[in-house]
Design an enzyme around this catalytic site. Structure first.
Site, PDB file in Angstrom:
ATOM      1  N   ASP A 231       0.812  -0.914   0.318  1.00  0.00           N
ATOM      2  CA  ASP A 231      -0.091   0.198  -0.154  1.00  0.00           C
ATOM      3  C   ASP A 231       0.923   1.506   0.202  1.00  0.00           C
ATOM      4  O   ASP A 231       2.016   1.146   0.370  1.00  0.00           O
ATOM      5  CB  ASP A 231      -1.407   0.605   0.939  1.00  0.00           C
ATOM      6  CG  ASP A 231      -1.647   0.608   1.529  1.00  0.00           C
ATOM      7  OD1 ASP A 231      -2.445   0.951   0.464  1.00  0.00           O
ATOM      8  OD2 ASP A 231      -1.974   2.157   2.311  1.00  0.00           O
ATOM      9  N   GLU A 291       1.040  -0.605  -4.910  1.00  0.00           N
ATOM     10  CA  GLU A 291       0.050   0.436  -5.338  1.00  0.00           C
ATOM     11  C   GLU A 291       1.243   1.658  -5.561  1.00  0.00           C
ATOM     12  O   GLU A 291       1.408   2.336  -4.689  1.00  0.00           O
ATOM     13  CB  GLU A 291      -0.458   0.806  -4.178  1.00  0.00           C
ATOM     14  CG  GLU A 291      -1.496   2.046  -4.504  1.00  0.00           C
ATOM     15  CD  GLU A 291      -2.209   2.381  -3.477  1.00  0.00           C
ATOM     16  OE1 GLU A 291      -3.344   3.101  -3.581  1.00  0.00           O
ATOM     17  OE2 GLU A 291      -1.420   2.781  -2.141  1.00  0.00           O
TER      18      GLU A 291
HETATM   19  C1  GLC Z   1      -4.340   3.191  -0.294  1.00  0.00           C
HETATM   20  C2  GLC Z   1      -5.429   2.490  -0.240  1.00  0.00           C
HETATM   21  C3  GLC Z   1      -6.313   3.395  -0.274  1.00  0.00           C
HETATM   22  C4  GLC Z   1      -6.442   3.683   1.291  1.00  0.00           C
HETATM   23  C5  GLC Z   1      -4.747   4.388   1.685  1.00  0.00           C
HETATM   24  C6  GLC Z   1      -4.656   4.402   3.023  1.00  0.00           C
HETATM   25  O1  GLC Z   1      -4.532   4.262  -1.011  1.00  0.00           O
HETATM   26  O2  GLC Z   1      -5.990   1.571  -1.486  1.00  0.00           O
HETATM   27  O3  GLC Z   1      -8.078   2.735   0.017  1.00  0.00           O
HETATM   28  O4  GLC Z   1      -7.430   4.645   1.530  1.00  0.00           O
HETATM   29  O5  GLC Z   1      -4.048   3.518   0.781  1.00  0.00           O
HETATM   30  O6  GLC Z   1      -4.180   3.043   3.628  1.00  0.00           O
END
Ligand code: GLC
Length: 566
Positions: A231, A291
């Protein structure tokens, strides 16, 4: 045999087995030397919304286990489950209070182990979501950290004095609204949070944080996890001198000034940490998905690592962000990721973005467009990551009133920002109440379209979105050109039809997709690609698609995937 030597034999056997599994996971699976994840289809599951085994309105791990047959049948090889660790659920699991357990709402570690075992039976691997940037403010580390300036975990988070009374240390803004600093009266200092205030950022400049996080990853690998989706990796480090960020014109949906996150994202140290995470992953033959929000292909390229020693699978969000069906734009994006030094990873949906059904749908041909998008990104060179429900044409079901919003940013940003509830609604299994997800009112409502767009109904319709996905995924798993072939854009001046060739060792597949509402008749001369005089044979086609020699007639948003027969 003494107890001690018995134990050491068991330990030896265990380590041999682990070695065997790690090796099995890193063994190439085809002549091209591809690893399992390069030939796999991934599927993202939002566990609150997939299947509710105990009928309390929220999905759970046993629910996921019960659907392994469905996933296998669809053509899924690995599932990525968004965080299901213990959490106060402020950000629905992205605020973790214990990295080595399962939230009771979703089940237990024993349920997790069953899920891994069920997955194994069905050849579906489990990918967990790992949140390295921040914990929950209820995590014992943070509770200790905030308790005093001299506590053992004080330096695990980022604490600073304000600039003056009531003034945060600098101008950084939280992605979710307001200052990125929260004052804590216990010790009269501010802590930093890139996301919600309940998600304090860990201090990755403290080696103890790194040790704890790498240890946790390894703990899960030993439990059978095949990899992690990492993440928000770009936010791991910040400028220790806390320089202000440059302010840009205008305001965002939360009413904050627009800002360039120059001094709190994308630090080179991120790459050093990714290399360490990769080392731990490699010991278990695991895969790391990122991500990775980037604005250029060069930035995306960096995430693979100079020596291919960082993320195997950084997601290409520039592809997902193409907001209209534009062959020209897609060609540009694909060429960009093709030029990177790693394996492309394509995504068109996730739990943070309005569903593609709504984004690309024109209100008249939505189902055809959903099929077209499936046939498109599932036949590109690279690994696709699907999002649950995409295969049945699930649409967004945005809240109609502020008081119904569950996602906090939807409440603070209403009505400009309605939050992410709309793309996180329960999976639509059948025509029963609540789409067969649960016998009680689910945590988010299903849209009325569940009556037509659900697994059971679509399974019976040969022309459904679901059956198109199944056909494409079956072909993708068996066709060498689709698995291993190169990508070549065709008819590059065509502004309505996206066409490309996937070819491998004298075999090829041609994909042609009409991205417009007018009928089109693309013609193909494949001599340049070494297939002059070859014949086309339709493998998968929309109902109105017609093949005549080297010309293909396509209805609005029609498609054809054809074998090129030398
Ligand atoms: C990422 C996740 C999202 C979350 C954020 C904070 O972007 O995909 O859903 O709110 O991280 O952890």
């Amino acid at each position: 045999m003494s107890m001690r030597s018995w134990l050491s034999s068991v330990a030896l056997l265990f380590s041999l087995l682990c070695g065997f599994f790690a090796q099995a996971q890193t063994q190439p699976v085809d002549a091209e030397g591809h690893q399992w994840w390069q030939n796999a289809v991934f599927y993202e599951i939002y566990p609150r919304s997939f299947a509710d085994s105990d009928n309390n309105g929220v999905g759970d791990l046993n629910g996921i286990s019960s659907k392994m047959g469905y996933l296998r049948d669809l053509g899924v090889d690995a599932i990525w489950i968004t965080p299901c660790y213990p959490s106060p659920q402020v950000d629905f699991g992205y605020d973790i209070s214990d990295y080595e357990n399962i939230d009771l709402m979703y089940g237990t570690l024993a349920d997790f182990d069953h899920m891994v075992a069920d997955g194994k039976k069905h050849d579906v691997r489990i990918i967990m979501d790992f949140v390295p940037n921040h914990t929950s403010d209820k995590h014992p580390w943070f509770l200790d950290s905030k308790s005093s300036r001299t506590s053992a975990h004080r330096d695990w988070y980022i604490w600073r004095d304000g600039k003056g009374p009531g003034q945060p240390p600098n101008n950084w803004i939280s992605l979710f609204g307001g200052s990125a600093w929260k004052f804590d009266p216990t010790t009269n200092q501010y802590y930093y949070h890139f996301f919600y205030a309940q998600q304090p950022d860990l201090n990755w400049r403290n080696p103890a944080v790194e040790t704890a996080m790498l240890g946790t990853m390894s703990w899960w690998y030993q439990r059978g996890v095949a990899g992690f989706r990492l993440d928000a990796v770009d936010t791991l480090f910040e400028d220790p001198a806390l320089h202000d960020n440059p302010v840009l014109p205008g305001k965002n949906a939360q009413g904050d000034p627009n800002m360039e996150n120059k001094n709190n994202t994308n630090f080179p140290e991120v790459h050093t940490e990714l290399q360490k995470m990769r080392k731990v992953a490699d010991e278990s033959g695991a895969v790391l998905i990122g991500e990775t929000w980037t604005s250029t292909a060069a930035e995306l390229d960096c995430y693979y690592g100079r020596n291919g020693n960082e993320l195997q699978m950084p997601m290409d969000f520039m592809f997902m962000m193409v907001d209209k069906l534009s062959p020209r734009e897609y060609r540009r994006q694909i060429a960009a990721v093709e030029s990177a030094h790693g394996w492309p990873v394509f995504v068109i949906n996730n739990h943070d973005r309005e569903r593609s059904y709504n984004r690309y749908g024109d209100g008249k041909h939505n189902d055809e467009i959903a099929k077209l998008m499936g046939a498109f990104y599932l036949t590109l060179r690279g690994t696709p990551i699907m999002y649950y429900g995409e295969e049945i044409g699930m649409r967004n079901n945005d809240p109609k009133r502020r008081e119904d919003v569950k996602d906090p940013i939807g409440r603070t940003g209403w009505p400009k920002e309605k939050g992410r509830d709309g793309e996180r609604t329960p999976m639509q299994w059948n025509t029963e109440p609540n789409a067969g997800f649960s016998t009680v009112k689910p945590w988010l409502p299903v849209p009325p379209s569940y009556r037509t767009h659900n697994v059971e109904t679509e399974s019976k319709d040969p022309n459904s979105i679901l059956n198109l996905y199944k056909k494409v995924l079956t072909l993708r798993h068996s066709n060498e050109a689709l698995l291993d072939g190169s990508y070549t854009a065709l008819n590059e001046n065509d502004t309505h039809v996206m066409s490309y060739l996937r070819s491998y060792k004298g075999k090829a597949v041609l994909v042609t997709l009409n991205m417009s509402a007018t009928p089109e008749k693309p013609a193909f001369d494949l001599a340049k690609q070494g297939f002059g005089g070859a014949k086309l044979k339709a493998l998968i086609a929309s109902p109105g698609a017609l093949l005549q020699g080297n010309r293909i007639t396509l209805e609005p948003f029609g498609l054809m995937i054809a074998e090129v027969k030398p």
